[in-house]
Motif scaffolding. Structure first.
Motif, short mmCIF file in Angstrom:
data_model
loop_
_atom_site.label_atom_id
_atom_site.label_comp_id
_atom_site.label_asym_id
_atom_site.label_seq_id
_atom_site.Cartn_x
_atom_site.Cartn_y
_atom_site.Cartn_z
N ALA A 57 0.83 -1.21 0.00
CA ALA A 57 0.00 0.00 0.00
C ALA A 57 0.86 1.25 0.00
CB ALA A 57 -0.92 -0.01 1.22
N GLY A 58 1.95 1.23 0.76
CA GLY A 58 2.80 2.41 0.82
C GLY A 58 3.45 2.72 -0.51
N PHE A 59 4.03 1.70 -1.17
CA PHE A 59 4.68 1.93 -2.45
C PHE A 59 3.65 2.13 -3.57
CE2 PHE A 59 8.27 -0.19 -0.29
CZ PHE A 59 9.23 0.79 -0.50
N GLY A 60 2.49 1.46 -3.47
CA GLY A 60 1.52 1.55 -4.55
C GLY A 60 0.76 2.87 -4.57
N PHE A 61 0.47 3.40 -3.38
CA PHE A 61 -0.32 4.62 -3.31
C PHE A 61 0.50 5.84 -2.89
CE2 PHE A 61 -3.32 1.16 -2.56
CZ PHE A 61 -4.25 1.41 -3.57
N GLY A 62 1.81 5.62 -2.73
CA GLY A 62 2.67 6.75 -2.43
C GLY A 62 2.60 7.23 -1.00
N TYR A 63 2.40 6.32 -0.10
CA TYR A 63 2.40 6.68 1.32
C TYR A 63 3.64 6.08 1.98
CZ TYR A 63 -2.46 8.14 0.83
OH TYR A 63 -3.61 8.77 0.44
N PRO A 64 4.72 6.85 2.09
CA PRO A 64 5.96 6.30 2.67
C PRO A 64 5.79 5.88 4.13
CG PRO A 64 6.12 8.70 2.42
CD PRO A 64 4.88 8.29 1.70
N GLU A 65 4.87 6.51 4.83
CA GLU A 65 4.68 6.12 6.23
C GLU A 65 4.20 4.67 6.34
OE1 GLU A 65 3.37 8.68 4.77
OE2 GLU A 65 4.16 10.49 5.74
N LEU A 66 3.27 4.29 5.43
CA LEU A 66 2.81 2.91 5.44
C LEU A 66 3.94 1.94 5.10
CD1 LEU A 66 -0.71 3.21 3.75
CD2 LEU A 66 -0.16 3.03 6.18
N ALA A 67 4.79 2.35 4.17
CA ALA A 67 5.92 1.49 3.80
C ALA A 67 6.88 1.32 4.97
CB ALA A 67 6.65 2.08 2.58
N VAL A 68 7.10 2.39 5.73
CA VAL A 68 7.98 2.29 6.90
C VAL A 68 7.38 1.36 7.95
CG1 VAL A 68 8.95 3.59 8.83
CG2 VAL A 68 9.05 4.55 6.53
N LEU A 69 6.07 1.49 8.15
CA LEU A 69 5.41 0.60 9.13
C LEU A 69 5.50 -0.85 8.69
CD1 LEU A 69 2.22 2.67 10.09
CD2 LEU A 69 4.27 2.26 11.48
N GLY A 70 5.28 -1.10 7.40
CA GLY A 70 5.37 -2.47 6.91
C GLY A 70 6.78 -3.02 7.03
N CYS A 71 7.76 -2.21 6.71
CA CYS A 71 9.14 -2.66 6.84
C CYS A 71 9.50 -2.93 8.30
CB CYS A 71 10.06 -1.60 6.24
SG CYS A 71 11.82 -2.06 6.28
N ALA A 72 9.04 -2.07 9.21
CA ALA A 72 9.32 -2.26 10.64
C ALA A 72 8.67 -3.54 11.14
CB ALA A 72 8.82 -1.06 11.43
N ALA A 73 7.46 -3.84 10.65
CA ALA A 73 6.79 -5.07 11.08
C ALA A 73 7.58 -6.29 10.64
CB ALA A 73 5.37 -5.11 10.51
N LEU A 74 8.04 -6.32 9.41
CA LEU A 74 8.80 -7.47 8.92
C LEU A 74 10.14 -7.59 9.64
CD1 LEU A 74 8.07 -7.29 5.09
CD2 LEU A 74 7.05 -8.80 6.80
N VAL A 75 10.80 -6.47 9.87
CA VAL A 75 12.08 -6.52 10.59
C VAL A 75 11.88 -7.02 12.01
CG1 VAL A 75 13.95 -5.10 11.53
CG2 VAL A 75 13.19 -4.76 9.19
N ALA A 76 10.79 -6.60 12.65
CA ALA A 76 10.51 -7.05 14.01
C ALA A 76 10.28 -8.56 14.05
CB ALA A 76 9.30 -6.31 14.57
N VAL A 77 9.58 -9.09 13.05
CA VAL A 77 9.34 -10.54 13.02
C VAL A 77 10.64 -11.29 12.80
CG1 VAL A 77 8.22 -12.39 11.74
CG2 VAL A 77 6.95 -10.31 12.28
N VAL A 78 11.49 -10.80 11.90
CA VAL A 78 12.76 -11.47 11.64
C VAL A 78 13.65 -11.45 12.88
CG1 VAL A 78 14.91 -11.35 10.30
CG2 VAL A 78 12.70 -11.04 9.16
N LEU A 79 13.74 -10.31 13.54
CA LEU A 79 14.56 -10.23 14.75
C LEU A 79 13.99 -11.12 15.86
CD1 LEU A 79 15.38 -6.40 14.88
CD2 LEU A 79 16.87 -8.28 14.16
N ALA A 80 12.66 -11.20 15.95
CA ALA A 80 12.04 -12.05 16.97
C ALA A 80 12.38 -13.52 16.72
CB ALA A 80 10.54 -11.84 16.98
#
Length: 389
Positions: free
Chosen positions: A20-43
Motif C-alpha cells: 500500500a505504501g509503495f503503490g499509493f505513495g504513502y511512505p509512512e505505510l511502507a515504513v510501518l510495513g518494513c518495521a513489522a517485517l524486521v521485528a518478526v525477523v529479529l524475533a
C-alpha cells in the motif's frame, strides 16, 4: 519454533503495508510495513538462539513405598560466558507440568527448583526432560526445546506385614530354614573373588580372560524356595484399563508383602509374572530392590486368553523352582485355578490368592489353600489367619 498470534499478524500485515505504501505513495505505510517485517525477523532470530544449559536432577529418594515422600531437585546452570538466558521452563513430572523459574539466568549462574513427586499410585514416575521455552521481548515468536535427561522414581506397592511364611518341606533341627552354604554341589553363578574364598573354586579360564579372579558360587538346591506367580493378564482382572485395575493393585501389594516377609526370614524367593518377567535371587545374598522394581513396573498385558497362564505353568512344571507356589490373581476363574492346581504333584504347598472380590472365588480346593480378599490388607489378614504352614 512458531510465531505467536501477534507475530503471525505482523507477518501478514507487513507485506500489505509495504504494498500500500509503495503503490499509493504513502511512505509512512511502507515504513510501518518494513518495521513489522524486521521485528518478526529479529524475533525469530532471538527465539532461535539456543542458550548453553546444563540440567541435572536428583530424586531423594528414587524408590519409595506408595504414599511416602519423594522430592525432585532440579538444577539449571547457564554455561554461556556472555549472554543471560531469558527463558520460561517447564518440567514434566508424571502427568503434571511443573514451572521452573529461570528468567534472566545470568552467565555462570544456576537456579534450583524443588518439588514433590506424586507417589499416590504404584508405578514408575518419569520426570523430564526439561522443556525450555524461549521467546522474544515483544512476544512475536517462541521456540521450545527439550533439555536434560529423564529421571525415574519407582513407587512400590504398599507392604502389609505377614507374621509367617511357609518354609516348605526342608527344615533344620531348630525349626528355621538353613542358610545357603558356600561350597555345596550345585553351580549357581560366577562372582568376583573376596578374601576368604577357597582357591579351588577359582574359575581360572574366566579369570584369565577378564583379568581378575572369579570364583564359582554354589548353592544347596535342597533348600525350600518360595515361588510367587503374579497374574498380570488383562482377562484376570475385570475392569482393568490403563495397564492396571483395583484387583491388580491388590495383587501387587500381596506380592510385595510376600517379598518383604521372605527377605526377613532369609528364604530364597522367585517372583515370576505370568507374562514372563522373572526375578530369582538367593535369600542370603539379595535384597528386595529387584523384586519391588518388577512390581512397580508391572502392567496388565494380553488380550484376554489363557495361553500366557498355560505357558507360565509349563515353565514351572519343567523347571521346578521351589517347594511352595503362591499364585496371585484377580477375582478368580475356576479354569485358571484348575490350571495352577495341575502343579500339585510338584509343589508340596500351593496357595492361591484371589484379590478384588471376596465372593467370586471358591473358598477351598482339593490340595490348595485359597485366600480371598478385597485388597492387600485383607490378604494379609487372611494369610495370618492360616493356622499353620
Amino acid at each position: 519454533m512458531r510465531l505467536t498470534r501477534r507475530g503471525a499478524g505482523l507477518l501478514a500485515t507487513g507485506p500489505t503495508l509495504l504494498a500500500a505504501g509503495f503503490g499509493f505513495g504513502y511512505p509512512e505505510l511502507a515504513v510501518l510495513g518494513c518495521a513489522a517485517l524486521v521485528a518478526v525477523v529479529l524475533a525469530v532470530l532471538h527465539a532461535l538462539w539456543r542458550p548453553v544449559l546444563a540440567v541435572t536432577r536428583r530424586a531423594d529418594p528414587d524408590r519409595v513405598m506408595r504414599g511416602d515422600d519423594s522430592r525432585m531437585t532440579l538444577t539449571v546452570h547457564n554455561n554461556s560466558r556472555l549472554l543471560a538466558a531469558t527463558l520460561v521452563a517447564y518440567d514434566r513430572c508424571g502427568a503434571a507440568v511443573v514451572p521452573v523459574p529461570v528468567l534472566r539466568l545470568r552467565p555462570g549462574h544456576d537456579t534450583v527448583a524443588e518439588y514433590p513427586v506424586p507417589t499416590d499410585r504404584r508405578g514408575v514416575v518419569a520426570i523430564g526432560p526439561l522443556r525450555v521455552v524461549r521467546r522474544d521481548p515483544l512476544g512475536l515468536a517462541t521456540a521450545a526445546r527439550a533439555s536434560g535427561d529423564v529421571a525415574q522414581v519407582w513407587v512400590y506397592p504398599t507392604v502389609h506385614r505377614l507374621s509367617a511364611v511357609p518354609v516348605g518341606v526342608v527344615r533344620s533341627l531348630d525349626g528355621r530354614v538353613d542358610r545357603v552354604p558356600h561350597g555345596t554341589i550345585t553351580f549357581d553363578t560366577l562372582r568376583e573373588y573376596v578374601v576368604g574364598d577357597e582357591l579351588r573354586h577359582v574359575h581360572w579360564r574366566t579369570s584369565a580372560r577378564i583379568g581378575e579372579l572369579m570364583v564359582r558360587e554354589h548353592l544347596d538346591t535342597s533348600l525350600p524356595r518360595l515361588v510367587v506367580l503374579l497374574d498380570d493378564r488383562l482377562c484376570a482382572h475385570p475392569g482393568g484399563r490403563d495397564g492396571t485395575a483395583d484387583s491388580f493393585e491388590a495383587a501387587c501389594e500381596a506380592a510385595a508383602s510376600l517379598v518383604v516377609a521372605a527377605h526377613r526370614e532369609e528364604l530364597p524367593l522367585v517372583l515370576q509374572a505370568v507374562s514372563g518377567d522373572v526375578v530369582a535371587r538367593d535369600g542370603r545374598r539379595s535384597d528386595t530392590r529387584a523384586y519391588l522394581d518388577l512390581l512397580a513396573e508391572a502392567r496388565l498385558r494380553g488380550t484376554g486368553d489363557g495361553d500366557d497362564l498355560d505357558r507360565a505353568v509349563a515353565r514351572l512344571r519343567h523347571r521346578r523352582a521351589g517347594d511352595t507356589l503362591i499364585y496371585l490373581t484377580g477375582p478368580g476363574d475356576a479354569a485358571d485355578l484348575g490350571t495352577v492346581g495341575s502343579l500339585r504333584g510338584l509343589y508340596p504347598t500351593i496357595v492361591v490368592g484371589t484379590l478384588g472380590n471376596t465372593t467370586g472365588a471358591p473358598s477351598t480346593m482339593d490340595g490348595i489353600t485359597v485366600l480371598s480378599a478385597g485388597d492387600g490388607a485383607g490378604f494379609a489378614a487372611e494369610w495370618d489367619g492360616v493356622r499353620a504352614w
